[in-house]
Write an enzyme that holds these catalytic residues in place. Structure first.
Site, short mmCIF file in Angstrom:
data_model
loop_
_atom_site.label_atom_id
_atom_site.label_comp_id
_atom_site.label_asym_id
_atom_site.label_seq_id
_atom_site.Cartn_x
_atom_site.Cartn_y
_atom_site.Cartn_z
N LYS A 181 0.67 7.37 -1.02
CA LYS A 181 0.21 7.46 -2.41
C LYS A 181 -0.37 8.84 -2.73
O LYS A 181 -0.56 9.66 -1.83
CB LYS A 181 -0.79 6.35 -2.73
C1 PLP Z 1 1.96 0.65 -2.69
C2 PLP Z 1 2.05 -0.35 -3.80
C3 PLP Z 1 1.28 -1.53 -3.84
C4 PLP Z 1 0.49 -2.05 -2.68
O1 PLP Z 1 -0.33 -1.22 -2.07
P1 PLP Z 1 -0.66 -1.35 -0.50
O2 PLP Z 1 -1.89 -0.54 -0.39
O3 PLP Z 1 0.50 -0.80 0.24
O4 PLP Z 1 -0.91 -2.79 -0.21
C5 PLP Z 1 1.34 -2.31 -4.97
N1 PLP Z 1 2.14 -2.00 -6.00
C6 PLP Z 1 2.91 -0.91 -6.00
C7 PLP Z 1 3.75 -0.62 -7.19
C8 PLP Z 1 2.92 -0.06 -4.88
O5 PLP Z 1 3.73 1.00 -4.86
#
Ligand code: PLP
Length: 415
Positions: free
Chosen positions: A196
């Protein structure tokens, strides 16, 4: 420069793009401070509290609760607004599977809404047709970091008394009408997973402006504890331990100090790409709604039209770009209901996982043509770290796309 790299010619680019994550002494100092303090976690720890309130402030929300990951953040947000077994939750068809799974974990049913061809976000015109007496919440995803049409989503939600949970996993730093995403819905859920736009390896955060929802969420991630200063909770909910560690919060406090700079750099590259790629026939950058006052870029998305590239498939275009040294890819895995988890199960005859109130839901009947077209034919994605380079780095991306456009017949013949 004339022979395509995929046919053995010289690549436009041999230098790597910036690597991710970006860190320096700030991250090291923060983590060392926590290591030396001996307080690596807490219920919750002081670094977690400090980070969550700093992050809430940055996104213009009143309360922040640090969580172990983004999926847990979504799941808790849904529970906080009262979503439970058999309730329906509307999610976009094009997203990472966790958006839908968060509903499934608590026994709710994911209902898929198609997306818009030029924003890749939830098609608000279709929302009302998906609402039933069991619908409890809408989960807009700010896909790739582009804020979804929150005005329209919130208007529909108000009219039908539904909750709005913003999935902000791609959109740290993004604003809608100059106010941070995650502060518009009843709650917002962020992820700080390794890929992210800022990261602690794993991590998440829940934002809200509602004191009760904040206290309830804090309890739901903390084994049902009621904190000393909680005023609105009367009973302990049945809950999990979804807490973040102070080591993660320390990394995030350092990452927060660079979010502004990273967002600006990515946006500058994206603006250049918008301007330059739109001049190449067959490539279309996305449309930005007027409410989008700042876009974050977890991914840079554009549309590819194979017809205008002499029939060269999107897959072959991406392979040719990769050969020229440009990281880009498809969104093939992002139509959630096509994941095997939702697919017609050859043994059981219906969805493997979803016991709806009227029996098993047959997701093989679900079709969201726009999401399918983006995933299977036309959507191209460039990952966020590529946007952290210079204008010269961006020029290489454009050069590669133009080279393929100019020599498209050679790829088609070679292929
Ligand atoms: C990465 C992601 C999540 C979940 O996040 P995690 O920290 O990996 O559990 C939820 N929604 C979207 C659109 C994502 O890209």
């Amino acid at each position: 420069m004339s022979t395509l790299a995929i046919n053995g010619g010289d690549a436009v680019r041999t230098k790597p793009f910036p690597t991710w994550p970006i860190w320096d002494q700030r991250e090291v100092d923060q983590v060392i401070e926590v290591v030396r303090s001996g307080q690596w976690g807490g219920i919750p720890g002081s670094k977690c509290r400090e980070f969550a309130s700093a992050f809430a402030q940055l996104q213009n929300a009143t309360y922040g609760i640090a969580v172990m990951n983004g999926t847990a953040a979504l799941q808790v947000a849904l529970r906080a607004v009262g979503v439970g077994a058999g309730d329906e939750v509307i999610v976009p068809a094009l997203t990472w599977i966790a958006t839908a799974q968060a509903a499934l974990y608590i026994g709710a049913v994911a209902v898929f809404c198609d997306v818009e061809p030029d924003t890749f976000n939830l098609d608000v015109a279709q929302l009302e047709s998906l609402i039933t007496s069991r619908t409890k919440a809408i989960v807009p995803v700010h896909y790739g970091g582009m804020p979804a049409n929150l005005d329209a989503v919130i208007a529909v939600a108000r009219k039908h008394r539904l909750a709005v949970i913003e999935d902000c996993a791609h959109a740290h730093g993004a604003t809608w009408h100059d106010r941070g995403v995650g502060s518009w819905g009843d709650l917002g859920a962020f992820s700080f997973q390794q890929s992210k736009v800022i990261t602690s390896g794993e991590g998440g955060c829940i934002l809200t402006n509602d004191r009760h929802l904040a206290e309830l969420s804090a309890s739901l991630i903390n084994c049902g504890r009621i904190q000393k200063d909680d005023e609105t909770l009367v009973e302990h909910p049945f809950a999990y331990n979804f807490r973040m560690t102070d080591l993660q919060a320390a990394l995030l406090l350092a990452q927060l100090t660079r979010l502004e700079e990273l967002t600006t750099r990515r946006a500058a590259s994206a603006d250049l790409l918008d301007a330059e790629l739109s001049r190449i026939d067959g490539l279309s950058p996305l449309r930005r709604l007027s409410g989008v006052t700042r876009q974050a870029y977890y991914q840079y998305h554009f549309r590819y039209d194979p017809e205008q590239f002499d029939g060269l498939s999107r897959e072959d275009f991406c392979k040719a770009m990769n050969a020229e040294g440009i990281p880009c890819g498809t969104l093939r895995s992002q139509v959630v209901y096509k994941n095997p988890l939702f697919g017609a199960n050859p043994v059981r005859g219906a969805s493997a996982v979803i016991p709806g109130p009227n029996g098993l839901i047959d997701y093989s009947e679900v079709h969201c043509p726009v999401a399918e077209d983006i995933a299977e034919r036309s959507g191209v994605v460039i990952p966020q770290y590529v946007l952290l380079g210079s204008a010269e780095d961006v020029a290489d991306i454009v050069r590669a796309a133009r080279k393929i456009r100019d020599h498209v017949r050679e790829v088609v013949t070679a292929g």
